[in-house]
Scaffold this motif. Structure first.
Motif, mmCIF file in Angstrom:
data_model
loop_
_atom_site.group_PDB
_atom_site.id
_atom_site.type_symbol
_atom_site.label_atom_id
_atom_site.label_comp_id
_atom_site.label_asym_id
_atom_site.label_seq_id
_atom_site.Cartn_x
_atom_site.Cartn_y
_atom_site.Cartn_z
ATOM 1 N N ILE A 322 0.829 -1.208 0.000
ATOM 2 C CA ILE A 322 0.000 0.000 0.000
ATOM 3 C C ILE A 322 0.862 1.256 0.000
ATOM 4 C CG2 ILE A 322 -1.641 1.331 1.408
ATOM 5 C CD1 ILE A 322 -2.925 -1.325 2.205
ATOM 6 N N PHE A 323 1.987 1.213 0.732
ATOM 7 C CA PHE A 323 2.871 2.377 0.796
ATOM 8 C C PHE A 323 4.102 2.160 -0.076
ATOM 9 C CE2 PHE A 323 0.688 2.409 4.991
ATOM 10 C CZ PHE A 323 0.038 3.637 4.866
ATOM 11 N N HIS A 324 3.932 1.570 -1.264
ATOM 12 C CA HIS A 324 5.082 1.272 -2.122
ATOM 13 C C HIS A 324 5.803 2.534 -2.593
ATOM 14 C CE1 HIS A 324 1.599 1.810 -4.769
ATOM 15 N NE2 HIS A 324 2.446 2.217 -5.695
ATOM 16 N N ASP A 325 5.074 3.645 -2.679
ATOM 17 C CA ASP A 325 5.702 4.911 -3.076
ATOM 18 C C ASP A 325 5.988 5.811 -1.878
ATOM 19 O OD1 ASP A 325 5.673 4.278 -5.785
ATOM 20 O OD2 ASP A 325 3.626 5.039 -6.038
ATOM 21 N N PHE A 326 5.747 5.298 -0.691
ATOM 22 C CA PHE A 326 5.915 6.104 0.523
ATOM 23 C C PHE A 326 6.525 5.227 1.611
ATOM 24 C CE2 PHE A 326 3.965 8.242 4.372
ATOM 25 C CZ PHE A 326 4.777 9.364 4.306
ATOM 26 N N PRO A 327 7.831 4.973 1.535
ATOM 27 C CA PRO A 327 8.480 4.039 2.482
ATOM 28 C C PRO A 327 8.322 4.442 3.944
ATOM 29 C CG PRO A 327 10.104 5.151 1.086
ATOM 30 C CD PRO A 327 8.781 5.521 0.558
ATOM 31 N N VAL A 328 8.172 5.748 4.193
ATOM 32 C CA VAL A 328 7.996 6.186 5.584
ATOM 33 C C VAL A 328 6.733 5.561 6.177
ATOM 34 C CG1 VAL A 328 7.600 8.176 7.086
ATOM 35 C CG2 VAL A 328 9.247 8.339 5.216
ATOM 36 N N GLY A 329 5.679 5.472 5.350
ATOM 37 C CA GLY A 329 4.436 4.864 5.819
ATOM 38 C C GLY A 329 4.631 3.401 6.171
ATOM 39 N N PHE A 330 5.401 2.682 5.337
ATOM 40 C CA PHE A 330 5.658 1.264 5.608
ATOM 41 C C PHE A 330 6.403 1.088 6.929
ATOM 42 C CE2 PHE A 330 9.120 -1.895 5.345
ATOM 43 C CZ PHE A 330 8.356 -3.053 5.483
#
Length: 682
Positions: A322-330
């Motif tokens: 889901i956060f593939h473009d937002f590593p901070v979220g992962f």
């Protein structure tokens, strides 16, 4: 204050008065993370276990995942509604134990208590082990050392809880709320992408799952039902921790019952939303998840995955996609999930000590569990829980899948007996209640508890059928052991109370007191003991010396005569050089000659200040006291003589104590120079 006391103050904080107990009570915003973290965190491993069970029949069985999720959610809703009735009816904090004891009898109460004690220990072991697995997936050096890492986390939680419930609740509130935001936010984004048709696939979506032997296309209907039952029972791990609020009602601020019921409702709503969202999204994202010990059933293009394949947890796979473009979220999701799994054990650290104190009050547990520590927490219960959890973690190597098989049996035993007890409770009160509005409320509550009993009874049967041979028998055995121990402790306390009960014979005074002062040499400790014994005015007073060396005996007798002490010296000859037995035998001979009399034995002892000096002195006195304590009619009195080293230790403690003098002045507890106590107005 010694160095040890200073260290204790640094770790735990300053002592709290008993009158400050009200300052430790929790508002709802703090009570939610304290008591609900276990149930909320179960969404991090309950869905994993559902998919693991279904994977035995291959990926095609995942079509049942959302239906199992709904079934678990219905059971949770029924249990939450049932416990809302419990917190209103029994706000004293006894929870399931009190309900079962009052309405079903002492045996049922002990059964519930044994089940809850086992479940609390497993809660810590499972939660911490699962958190260690998440930490190992994010931090490579921890891989293979999960058990040791989990042990350190248990010790850390123990130290935090020893500081007090309010401090631990405030500390845990931020990561618990962060976990709610992370999971609900991730699920909201995933559901919006699902609606828009842009939901990504998880990293394991490209794999396939080979059915385990005996499952797959050739599986019979009975085998399928059994498989679904196993998956459902594993998913019911999400219900653990719900009962903790009913056990922790006294920790809430007033109105206690109302605040506890509201917190329970919030817990149920949030946990159900999280669990259903994760299960449905994971299935839609093509998750393929198997038992970590059966990774060879996970294939790609018909070939098993590489030997070094690292299967990440369900939430970790979803967050990465889901956060593939937002590593901070992962990293945020994975981090707070690992933290909440560790902190989820805090629910048990709050429930276990309270239950232990109630059992101690009722005489079913050692009384030490009912004592509050410096910070008004039940310190002994906290330490005991930590030790038991560490033993389990090390024994099962912090493997959640192995520990989960032991889980939820105990909690569903307590669920069933608690709901049955509540039905009896409402039925009993309906016989005497005449107010129509109150009767309608009681009827409604009884219906809710009946529904809860029906659901939990079905789950308990399923759990026993599907998990007994997989490890649940260990839990049942542990419950039986706890039950037997509690019965034995209660029997012991009852017997002691009977023996200690005063009767008419206790008014009779002893006819005479025969005082014996033990003599090793004629020095200051001996002279002090003789003086003290004289001051007690016994009927007979004599010194007793055990002779093992004729020359030393002769010197002592000569010195005794020279000093003219006015006390006869009795010499006991010991041909085998024993020191303890001759004295014990002599004391018993005196007692036998005068059965209604008392033998008072005075033992001079050195008081030393250094630990190594303890090894050089007092060993004979220690052995002698141990023997004389079992001699009826013999009273033992230690007469201390402080050596120089003990004075040095006391002076050092006084110097260290001066460090805290400013605090004492602020608290108004420092005596004035005229000797009167000054109390600062508050």
């Amino acid at each position: 204050m010694g160095v040890g006391d200073v260290s204790k103050r640094i770790l735990l904080g300053r002592k709290l008065r008993s009158s400050q107990l009200g300052e430790t009570l929790l508002p709802k915003r703090i009570a939610l993370p304290v008591f609900a973290s276990d149930a909320l965190s179960s969404v991090a491993y309950a869905p994993d276990e559902v998919f693991i069970m279904l994977s035995l029949a291959g990926a095609s069985a995942y079509v049942w995942s959302w239906k199992i999720g709904i079934a678990v959610a219905l059971v949770m809703a029924a249990v939450v509604a049932s416990y809302r009735q419990t917190v209103h009816a029994y706000p004293s904090g006894g929870g399931d134990y009190e309900v079962a004891t009052v309405n079903l009898g002492a045996t049922a109460g002990q059964t519930v208590a044994s089940a809850l004690l086992v479940d609390y220990v497993l809660t810590v072991a499972v939660s911490i082990s699962s958190g260690a697995q998440y930490a190992a997936s994010a931090i490579a050096p921890l891989s293979g050392h999960e058990a040791n890492f989990a042990t350190l986390m248990v010790l850390l939680l123990m130290a935090i809880n020893l500081r007090g419930i309010r401090e631990s609740g405030t500390l845990f509130a931020i990561p618990t709320y962060a976990f709610m935001v992370a999971i609900l936010g991730m699920c909201a984004i995933g559901l919006s992408e699902l609606a828009a048709g842009t939901l990504p696939q998880v990293e394991s979506a490209a794999y396939d799952i080979e059915a385990a032997p005996g499952y797959g296309d050739a599986m019979t209907t009975v085998a399928l039902m059994f498989l679904l039952a196993r998956a459902f029972s594993s998913g019911c791990a999400a219900l653990t921790g719900v009962e903790a609020i009913s056990n922790g009602v006294p920790a809430f601020r007033k109105p206690k019952s109302t605040n506890a019921a509201t917190t329970l409702l919030l817990l149920g709503a949030i946990a159900i939303t999280m669990m259903l969202s994760i299960i449905n999204l994971a299935d839609q994202m093509g998750l393929k998840y198997v038992d970590p010990n059966d990774l060879d059933r996970l294939t790609i293009d018909g070939k098993p995955v590489p030997a070094d394949y690292d299967q990440h947890a369900v939430i970790a796979q979803m967050a990465r996609a889901i956060f593939h473009d937002f590593p901070v979220g992962f990293y945020f999701v994975v981090t707070v999930t690992g933290i909440i799994l560790v902190l989820a054990a805090n629910t048990a650290f709050n429930g276990f000590p309270v239950l232990g104190s109630i059992l101690a009050r009722d005489g079913y547990a050692p009384r030490a569990l009912g004592s509050r520590g410096d910070r008004l927490a039940y310190s002994n219960g906290i330490v005991f829980l930590a030790v038991m959890a560490i033993i389990l973690i090390q024994a099962f190597n912090a493997e959640t899948t192995r520990l989960i098989q032991l889980y939820i049996v105990g909690v569903f035993v307590s669920f069933n007996l608690s709901q049955l007890g509540m039905i009896r409770h409402w039925t009993r009160h309906l016989r005497t209640e005449t107010d129509p509005a109150e009767r309608r409320r009681m009827f409604r509550s009884r219906i809710i508890n009946t529904i809860g009993l029906t659901f939990t009874a079905v789950v308990l049967v399923i759990v026993l059928l599907t998990k007994f041979m997989a490890g649940a028998w260990i839990t049942i055995l542990a419950m039986i052991v706890f039950f037997i121990i509690m019965r034995g402790i209660h029997r012991h306390y009852d017997n002691v109370n009977l023996e200690l009960a005063a009767d008419e014979e206790d008014k009779v005074l002893p006819t005479r007191v025969h005082a014996v002062v033990l003599v090793s040499r004629l020095h200051k400790p001996t002279l002090r003991a003789l003086a003290f014994a004289k001051a007690t005015r016994p009927n007979v007073l004599e010194g007793v010396y055990v002779s093992t060396d004729p020359e030393a005996t002769q010197r002592l007798m000569q010195e005794w005569d020279d000093r003219n002490l006015g006390v006869p010296l009795k010499v006991l000859h010991s041909p085998y050089r024993e020191l303890v037995r001759p004295i014990v035998d002599y004391a018993m001979e005196i007692k036998k000659a005068n059965p209604r009399g008392v033998v008072a034995v005075y033992i001079p002892e050195y008081v030393v200040g250094r630990w190594w000096e303890q090894l050089l002195h007092n060993q004979t006195a220690l052995r002698l006291k141990g023997r004389l304590l079992f001699a009826p009619g013999v009273m033992v009195t230690s007469v201390p003589y402080q050596l120089r080293s003990s004075q040095l230790v006391r002076e050092r403690e006084e110097r260290l104590g001066s460090w805290t003098r400013p605090t004492e002045y602020r608290l108004g507890n420092v005596p004035e120079r005229d000797g009167t106590d000054r109390q600062t107005p508050r």
